[in-house]
Design an enzyme around this catalytic site. Sequence first.
Site, PDB file in Angstrom:
ATOM      1  CD  GLU A  82      -3.096  -1.028   2.140  1.00  0.00           C
ATOM      2  OE1 GLU A  82      -2.794  -0.455   3.209  1.00  0.00           O
ATOM      3  OE2 GLU A  82      -4.184  -1.596   1.949  1.00  0.00           O
ATOM      4  CD  GLU A 113       4.108 -20.529  12.473  1.00  0.00           C
ATOM      5  OE1 GLU A 113       4.263 -20.381  13.700  1.00  0.00           O
ATOM      6  OE2 GLU A 113       3.079 -20.206  11.865  1.00  0.00           O
TER       7      GLU A 113
END
Length: 294
Positions: A82, A113
Amino acid sequence: MLDKLTTEKRNDKTMDLDLMSVKEILETMNKEDLTVPQSVASEIPRIEEAVQKTISTFRKGGRLIYLGAGTSGRLGVLDAVECVPTFGSPPEMVQGFIAGGMKAFTKAVEGAEDDEKLGVEDLDNISVNENDTVIGIAASGRTPYVIGALKHANTIGATTVSLSCNKNSEISKYADIAIEVETGPEVLTGSTRLKAGTAQKLVLNMISTASMIGIGKVYKNLMVDVQPTNKKLVERSKRIIMQATETDYETAAKFYEKANENVKAAIVMILLGCSYEEATEKLDQSNGFIRKTK
């Protein structure tokens, strides 16, 4: 280990969550969410440090790099992408990585992870260096992928920041700046996409926005480096020119075209009564700060 994390504890206000009416569930969630900004406020000194380091990073031509797994990784990617339309920054300036690669954005990649090496590989793939700032994000504060990335960034000399939602978290040990926003037990036990995710989003908003302001990408409270990539943003660009210069729509539209759709240049042209070439030169001399062109 998990039972010692406040993000994993059971919330005594929601022990009968499954018996609540919809309205009661929503009111309870809302009350819990109200505590998040207060938790963030207590970490503003550390967030300020992170912003100052990021501004320094940008001024050196370095990059801001987010890494996380699951929700934490997705929030980092979201903040990074963004920045491009909002601040007109090149895509490489702010980058987000999620354990398991971009396919993990929409579908969980099991075990990703838990691998420290994957964090190292993601940084190596973009040749992280001492001019960069690396922010490791993990609600639990113990994600191996993030720890691996922070350890590696430290060996290279990059600035390291950790963002967790538990005090004395493991990732804090590997960061120059440790941001620990303790959000407490979730309404739904262990669902850290809730309060913890909200806290992380708030902090990332603060870091990226304040850092971009610090390098001249904002005039007053206007996003003057916005990229007009669609009709809505073209109209927003003209409105920004109007608001920044207190002129009418027709004048703003005319200078928007004359400035080759460069909002910041159009504003300087109107404010200083100069040509496009003079405006871009003045902006170069002022490092992009409109206020310093006068």
